[in-house]
Design an enzyme around this catalytic site. Structure first.
Site, short mmCIF file in Angstrom:
data_model
loop_
_atom_site.label_atom_id
_atom_site.label_comp_id
_atom_site.label_asym_id
_atom_site.label_seq_id
_atom_site.Cartn_x
_atom_site.Cartn_y
_atom_site.Cartn_z
N TRP A 108 0.79 -1.23 0.00
CA TRP A 108 0.00 0.00 0.00
C TRP A 108 0.83 1.28 0.00
O TRP A 108 0.31 2.35 -0.24
CB TRP A 108 -0.91 0.03 1.24
CG TRP A 108 -0.21 -0.36 2.51
CD1 TRP A 108 -0.24 -1.57 3.13
CD2 TRP A 108 0.67 0.45 3.32
NE1 TRP A 108 0.54 -1.57 4.26
CE2 TRP A 108 1.11 -0.34 4.41
CE3 TRP A 108 1.12 1.78 3.23
CZ2 TRP A 108 1.98 0.14 5.39
CZ3 TRP A 108 1.98 2.26 4.21
CH2 TRP A 108 2.41 1.44 5.27
N ASN A 109 2.14 1.21 0.29
CA ASN A 109 2.85 2.45 0.61
C ASN A 109 3.12 3.36 -0.60
O ASN A 109 3.08 4.58 -0.49
CB ASN A 109 4.15 2.15 1.37
CG ASN A 109 5.09 1.26 0.62
OD1 ASN A 109 4.70 0.46 -0.22
ND2 ASN A 109 6.37 1.37 0.93
N SER A 124 -5.17 -4.89 0.58
CA SER A 124 -6.60 -4.74 0.84
C SER A 124 -7.01 -3.29 1.05
O SER A 124 -8.13 -2.91 0.71
CB SER A 124 -6.98 -5.57 2.08
OG SER A 124 -6.74 -6.94 1.87
N GLY A 167 6.89 -6.24 -0.30
CA GLY A 167 6.19 -6.31 0.97
C GLY A 167 7.09 -6.69 2.11
O GLY A 167 8.30 -6.47 2.07
N GLU A 200 11.04 -7.85 -3.33
CA GLU A 200 11.58 -6.60 -2.78
C GLU A 200 10.94 -6.44 -1.41
O GLU A 200 9.77 -6.14 -1.29
CB GLU A 200 11.25 -5.42 -3.70
CG GLU A 200 12.04 -4.16 -3.37
CD GLU A 200 11.32 -3.24 -2.40
OE1 GLU A 200 11.67 -3.30 -1.18
OE2 GLU A 200 10.45 -2.49 -2.82
N LEU A 201 11.76 -6.67 -0.36
CA LEU A 201 11.23 -6.75 1.00
C LEU A 201 11.67 -5.54 1.82
O LEU A 201 11.89 -4.47 1.28
CB LEU A 201 11.66 -8.08 1.62
CG LEU A 201 11.33 -9.31 0.76
CD1 LEU A 201 11.83 -10.59 1.44
CD2 LEU A 201 9.85 -9.41 0.47
N CYS A 206 10.44 1.46 2.06
CA CYS A 206 11.51 0.49 2.29
C CYS A 206 12.88 1.14 2.20
O CYS A 206 13.83 0.69 2.84
CB CYS A 206 11.40 -0.65 1.29
SG CYS A 206 9.91 -1.64 1.46
#
Length: 452
Positions: A129-130, A156, A205, A227-228, A261
């Protein structure tokens, strides 16, 4: 049913129906069918569509930006910038994509060969969502250029954004099934990854989500790009322009209300300038204005949800319990909305687990380093390896940072940011694979060797 909650007010917004199993099946089959024809299109057809999608983002930028403000609290100014960046991303692949896909001649011991990039099929994207538009475009633009098709499982909380992206693609004239939004919950993702019609998956995420998706992809023997999280260091040396470093450090920590991130999360400052840096950085963070994300003079809006704010507050409490000092802010602000003040933590115990976590909010940890070797060791002493920012005007120091900081990206004398042209991604527990640039385009393609 998904219902958007405005984090600035706590009020419910639009609702979106969750897809049924039959509806998901229809969309997956539609994607499979769309690939059979899209894979045969020439580059001119693909680039024309990318340009048309960019035009749709430009023409609808105000409406698109306002959806992001309502759904996740991003300021209108930053939301507009994100939408505009999406248009730039589509145009980049429209302009440069054909060259990226050009075949390469190879001389071999037995004659000659050619390396060709060929499409693979439907790609599933699981997105956060960011940065609700840009994260999707980072996957979607190269997917279209590659001759693949895309399916999106978005967060969501940003289903309005997800629906709007699909609307833009359709309005641009995309063939049916080329890109579809799947309004489903996370528990449906494993089955999609296992579906033979889906060839690969990309996720941006959390670590936990990344491990689940990687496990499912491993069972299905499918390519995955992850990509965490990140706990990016921001290192400042005595040779740096201190005032510019401080100014950038504030922006790098509070951008997107600290929910990025690649936000600078750990300020690592040489001992000789630590006190001066801290004094100026404290003044800069104290001046940050949190407020209505629609207001032009707001520096940062609310966090994305009450739950996200509480997570950050709980992390601060744990760090303080271990001996760190909260010298500024980092507190829940009164009134409606998931607001908190920009904060600074010092004397953080470097050997404690909580100091190695990702703080996904507008609170910085500031560390003192005796020299460059200590700064690099501290920078690397986390399980993450996404981005980093270093501030030095010494060429030898720059070389050390570039060689020895364990990260997928290092920015020198500037804030780290993504761009369509350059590869984006990390190492260690920050994931693997790359997005953007030619490398992101090639991730989900078949590099076929043709001998003779």
């Amino acid at each position: 049913m998904f219902t958007s909650i405005n984090p600035a007010t706590g009020e419910a917004g639009d609702s979106f129906a969750e897809l049924t199993a039959d509806e998901v099946e229809t969309r997956v089959q539609r994607a499979h069918d769309a690939f059979q024809s899209w894979r045969t299109t020439d580059y001119a057809t693909r680039t024309a569509l990318l340009s048309a999608i960019a035009d749709q983002f430009d023409a609808n930028r105000q409406r698109l930006a306002e959806i992001a403000v309502r759904e996740m609290g991003k300021t209108l100014k930053s939301s507009l910038a994100e939408v505009e960046k999406c248009a730039v991303g589509f145009r980049h692949y429209a302009q440069e994509g054909p060259d990226m896909l050009a075949s390469r001649a190879i001389a071999t011991a037995t004659g000659k060969a050619t390396a060709r990039w060929l499409p693979m099929g439907p790609v599933l994207a699981v997105m956060p969502w960011n940065f609700p538009y840009w994260q999707v475009v980072r996957f979607l633009a190269p997917t279209i250029m590659a001759g693949n098709v895309g399916l999106l499982k978005h967060a969501s909380s940003v289903q309005g954004v997800a629906a709007a992206i699909e609307e833009m693609v359709i309005a641009a004239g995309a063939p049916a099934g080329l890109f579809q939004n799947l309004a489903i919950k996370s528990d449906k993702v494993d089955a999609l990854i296992a579906d033979d019609r889906i060839v690969a998956v990309t996720l941006t995420g959390s670590e936990g989500a990344g491990m689940k998706v990687a496990e499912a992809a491993g069972r299905a023997l499918k390519k995955v790009v992850l990509e965490l999280g990140g706990s990016d260091p921001f290192i400042v040396m005595p040779s740096a322009d201190l005032d510019q470093a401080v100014k950038t450090a504030v922006t790098a920590r509070i951008q997107n209300t600290g929910q990025s991130c690649i936000c600078a999360k750990r300020m690592i400052v040489h001992a000789d300038i630590y006190d001066e840096f801290l004094a100026k950085f404290t003044a800069g963070m104290a001046a940050v204005k949190a407020g209505d994300p629609m207001s032009a003079d707001t520096d940062m809006g609310p966090l994305s949800s009450e739950e996200q704010r509480q997570t950050v507050l709980d992390q601060i409490a744990m760090i303080e319990k271990e001996g760190a000092k909260l010298i500024l802010g980092g507190e829940k602000l009164p009134g409606k909305g998931a607001y908190m003040s920009a904060g600074i933590l010092v004397d953080v115990p470097v050997d404690h687990a909580v100091a190695k976590e990702e703080l996904f909010g507008p609170v910085a940890m500031v560390f003192r380093a005796a020299d460059i070797d200590a700064a690099i060791a501290l920078a690397n002493d986390v399980p993450f390896g996404l981005g980093s920012s270093v501030w030095t005007n010494d060429p030898a120091e720059r070389e050390q940072f570039e060689r020895y900081i364990e990260a997928g990206m290092t920015a020198v004398n500037q804030m780290l940011a993504s761009s369509p042209e350059a590869p984006f991604g990390g190492i260690k527990r920050s994931g693997h694979g790359r997005e953007l640039g030619p490398y992101g385009l090639h991730e989900f393609m078949n590099l076929k060797t043709v001998a003779g």
